[in-house]
Design an enzyme around this catalytic site. Structure first.
Site, short mmCIF file in Angstrom:
data_model
loop_
_atom_site.label_atom_id
_atom_site.label_comp_id
_atom_site.label_asym_id
_atom_site.label_seq_id
_atom_site.Cartn_x
_atom_site.Cartn_y
_atom_site.Cartn_z
NE ARG A 94 37.75 36.70 36.10
CZ ARG A 94 36.82 36.90 37.04
NH1 ARG A 94 35.61 36.42 36.87
NH2 ARG A 94 37.10 37.57 38.12
CG HIS A 124 39.45 33.03 39.05
ND1 HIS A 124 38.39 33.68 39.64
CD2 HIS A 124 40.28 34.01 38.60
CE1 HIS A 124 38.57 34.99 39.55
NE2 HIS A 124 39.70 35.21 38.91
CG HIS A 170 42.79 41.87 32.63
ND1 HIS A 170 42.92 42.56 33.78
CD2 HIS A 170 42.21 40.68 32.98
CE1 HIS A 170 42.47 41.84 34.80
NE2 HIS A 170 42.04 40.68 34.33
CD1 TRP A 176 41.26 45.96 31.18
CD2 TRP A 176 40.02 44.15 30.73
NE1 TRP A 176 40.93 45.35 32.38
CE2 TRP A 176 40.19 44.24 32.13
CE3 TRP A 176 39.29 43.09 30.22
CZ2 TRP A 176 39.64 43.32 33.02
CZ3 TRP A 176 38.74 42.16 31.10
CH2 TRP A 176 38.90 42.28 32.48
C1 HEM Z 1 45.43 41.75 39.85
C2 HEM Z 1 45.05 40.67 39.22
C3 HEM Z 1 43.70 40.52 38.59
C4 HEM Z 1 42.52 41.10 38.92
C5 HEM Z 1 42.24 42.05 40.07
C6 HEM Z 1 41.55 40.65 37.96
C7 HEM Z 1 40.23 41.01 37.96
C8 HEM Z 1 39.31 40.69 36.98
C9 HEM Z 1 37.95 41.12 36.96
C10 HEM Z 1 37.28 41.99 38.00
C11 HEM Z 1 37.39 40.62 35.84
C12 HEM Z 1 35.95 40.79 35.38
C13 HEM Z 1 35.12 39.59 35.75
C14 HEM Z 1 33.69 39.72 35.29
O1 HEM Z 1 33.03 40.69 35.70
O2 HEM Z 1 33.23 38.84 34.55
C15 HEM Z 1 38.40 39.88 35.14
C16 HEM Z 1 38.19 39.24 33.95
C17 HEM Z 1 39.14 38.50 33.34
N1 HEM Z 1 40.39 38.19 33.83
FE1 HEM Z 1 41.29 39.04 35.41
N2 HEM Z 1 42.14 39.80 37.09
C18 HEM Z 1 43.45 39.69 37.43
C19 HEM Z 1 44.39 38.89 36.83
C20 HEM Z 1 44.13 38.05 35.78
C21 HEM Z 1 45.03 37.06 35.30
C22 HEM Z 1 46.39 36.73 35.92
C23 HEM Z 1 44.42 36.45 34.24
C24 HEM Z 1 44.93 35.32 33.38
C25 HEM Z 1 46.18 35.04 33.21
C26 HEM Z 1 43.14 37.09 34.06
C27 HEM Z 1 42.24 36.79 33.07
C28 HEM Z 1 40.99 37.37 32.93
C29 HEM Z 1 40.12 37.17 31.79
C30 HEM Z 1 40.43 36.36 30.55
C31 HEM Z 1 38.95 37.88 32.04
C32 HEM Z 1 37.72 38.01 31.16
C33 HEM Z 1 36.66 37.01 31.56
C34 HEM Z 1 35.39 37.09 30.74
O3 HEM Z 1 35.36 37.72 29.70
O4 HEM Z 1 34.40 36.50 31.19
N3 HEM Z 1 42.98 38.03 35.03
N4 HEM Z 1 39.56 39.92 35.87
#
Ligand code: HEM
Length: 561
Positions: A34, A38, A162, A178
């Site tokens: 992430r 970001h 995700h 997820w």
């Molecule tokens: C519409 C696009 C996206 C939205 C709205 C979104 C939103 C989110 C949200 C709300 C979380 C939870 C954060 C937390 O509470 O710690 C999350 C986690 C995460 N996202 Fe996304 N995301 C998007 C696209 C992506 C993309 C493009 C990637 C990577 C290529 C990605 C990788 C991740 C990963 C790996 C996590 C887990 C982080 C953790 O476990 O701490 N996301 N995302």
């Protein structure tokens, strides 16, 4: 220290830190992915701004963006790697860490190229608001990802990330993972999205997400509204189905699109070197590498991940006395300051042996200037995400905390001091005062509650209803502070109380229970807002009714008192 350019050595150390038994699902991998995303996902193709160059999250304007909440954990995990291989830029390290994490969690190999530079200041940071919002729909997703130059197919492929990690209520407000195995990269996310029944659920914090209860595992899986939009939009949905059916295809497409993601904003010549001219487009120029060593948290003087612009907190481990000491220099309790302290507290907890945390100010006159009300009111989420989070952290920190009140502590500054376990006041300088009465500002529930819980009713009344200014001796007599003096006296106090030995174990939990009332007010920010509104409404109503009664008495009865 490795040889500059020895990325294999860096990769090895990233692999070594992925296993984090105390963190989330036992892995730092997802949060590193992430961080890479970001760092890169701020790109705007039209102005050629944002993107993976610069490592802007070291600065408050980007690092403190609520959209990046939680990513400080990823940055802290990587700090020892940066220290060991100080030649690598943060921008390279953060993107490489994402790539390595995906590969190590069973994902495809991803092409990664070096050469990013770190900004030397925050003047080139992209504005906030460029990252997606999980509560929205397909239009929003397209708006965000088309801006970066991605197609519908690429958007879906990227979303397959995700499959990793989870949502945290205290970061994004969403909750849960997820998939069942969130540290193993696969196409399970697509398979579950396409095949299970998902129903909308409103969480306790009012946030809406989609859930499926896995009967066998007794575990609730989740999807964001944006994830569901990939299914309801026919152009996206065809790719969800294809990736659900064909893991190889997903892996191949994901590898390509993730490589593209971490290259956003980066232009290279034929030899692969980043070219300045392209980075100058849109008045962006890759800044020279920041040369300052970040230092390892244990003896860092200034941690460069801490936003230096708004606040200058010094995290010194006072090695002679073995106490982590947080000395800050700031005009007010603004978000940058709070986030910096939060990060410093994380660093101490995660990288130091249990001990005692001492906070004090580098400005002689003040311990702190208290709240900047204008900033507080103008910054969305300031109370919940910054101030209350910080106070809660101090109030329940798993080690003893001592505020060394070197100078004045009024209002918010005194509240910060009260969130510590102990206070030592400089007998020669400064007053303590709760001057809300003079400021004409009401006390919000946690602000009032901490005094009620920690001080006598008499002192509480004098502080709140008289806004009395306490000098050191009086403050000691009233029990507002526990001792008088400077750092030497703090050290003697710590020694006498055997405080170092008290840290760790159930220390934090005991405090959670002791200060439960304040903790609940700090956590229940939304309800308190509502209650504030009701109290105000009632006061207005009472006034109107009172006015009516008095008018009736004046005109109707002619009675004299
Ligand atoms: C519409 C696009 C996206 C939205 C709205 C979104 C939103 C989110 C949200 C709300 C979380 C939870 C954060 C937390 O509470 O710690 C999350 C986690 C995460 N996202 Fe996304 N995301 C998007 C696209 C992506 C993309 C493009 C990637 C990577 C290529 C990605 C990788 C991740 C990963 C790996 C996590 C887990 C982080 C953790 O476990 O701490 N996301 N995302």
């Amino acid at each position: 220290m490795s040889k500059p350019g020895d990325f294999a050595a860096v990769r090895k150390d990233i692999v070594a830190l992925l296993h984090q038994p105390e963190y989330d699902d036992g892995s730092a991998g997802p949060v590193l992915v992430r961080l890479a995303w970001h760092s890169s996902g701020t790109y705007d193709a039209e102005t050629d701004t944002g993107g993976s160059n610069g490592a802007g999250m070291r600065y408050e304007a980007e690092g403190g963006d609520p959209a990046n909440a939680g990513l400080q954990h990823a940055r802290v995990f990587l700090e020892p790697v940066k220290e060991k291989h100080s030649w690598i830029t943060y921008a390279d390290l953060w993107t490489l860490a994402g790539v390595v994490a995906i590969e190590e969690m069973g994902g495809p190999s991803i092409e990664w190229k070096a050469g990013r530079t770190d900004y030397v200041d925050d003047s080139k940071l992209p504005p906030r608001g460029r990252l997606p919002d999980g509560a929205k729909g397909a239009d929003h997703i397209r708006h965000i990802f088309y801006r970066m130059g991605f197609s519908d197919q690429e958007i879906v492929a990227l979303s397959g990330a995700h499959n990793l990690g989870r949502c945290h209520s205290d970061r994004s407000g969403f909750h849960g993972a997820w998939v069942n195995n969130p540290t193993r990269f696969s196409n399970q996310y697509f398979r579950l999205l396409a095949s299970l029944d998902w129903r909308e659920k409103t969480l306790e914090n009012g946030v809406k997400q989609f859930v499926h209860v896995d009967e066998d595992l007794d575990e609730e899986l989740m999807m964001l509204p944006t994830d569901m939009a990939l299914l309801s939009d026919p152009h996206f949905a065809q790719w969800v189905k294809r990736y659900a059916e064909d893991k190889e295809l997903f892996f191949a497409d994901f590898a390509k699109v993730f490589a593209k993601l971490v290259e956003l904003g980066i232009k290279r010549d034929a030899s692969g070197k980043i070219t300045n001219a392209d980075n100058e487009r849109g008045r962006y120029r890759a800044a020279p590498k920041k040369s300052a060593r970040p230092g390892k948290p244990a003896d860092a003087v200034v941690d460069t991940t801490i936003p230096e612009e708004t606040v200058l907190p010094f995290l010194h481990a006072n090695m002679a006395h073995d106490l982590p000491q947080l000395m800050f220099q700031t005009s007010a309790l603004a978000s940058g300051f709070c986030q910096a302290l939060l990060l410093a507290l994380d660093i101490i907890e995660l990288r130091h042996p249990p001990g005692v945390v001492v906070t004090t100010s580098g400005i002689q006159k003040f311990y702190s200037n208290g709240l900047d009300l204008e900033h507080a009111n103008a910054t969305p989420g300031f109370f919940r995400d910054s101030l209350y989070r910080l106070w809660r952290r101090f109030l329940t920190y798993p080690m003893p905390t001592v505020a060394l009140l070197n100078g004045h502590a009024f209002a918010g500054a005194l509240m910060l001091a009260l969130m510590h376990d102990y206070r030592i006041q400089n007998p020669h300088r400064g007053y303590l005062c709760l001057n809300e009465l003079e400021l004409g500002v009401p006390l919000r529930p946690p602000m009032s509650s901490v005094f009620r819980q920690k001080l006598s009713p008499h002192t509480y009344r004098t502080l709140v209803l008289e806004a009395k200014r306490y000098k050191a001796l009086e403050a000691l007599k009233e029990g507002i502070v526990d001792g008088l003096g400077g750092i030497e006296e703090v050290l003697a106090f710590v020694e006498e109380g055997g405080l170092v030995k008290k840290a760790g174990g159930v220390y934090g939990l005991l405090k959670e229970e002791m200060w439960r009332e304040t903790v609940e007010y700090l956590d229940g920010w939304e309800e308190e807002q509502e209650r504030d509104g009701k109290v105000q409404g009632r006061r207005e109503k009472e006034k109107v009714e009172g006015e009516r009664r008095v008018k009736g008495w004046e005109t109707g009865t002619k009675a004299k008192l």
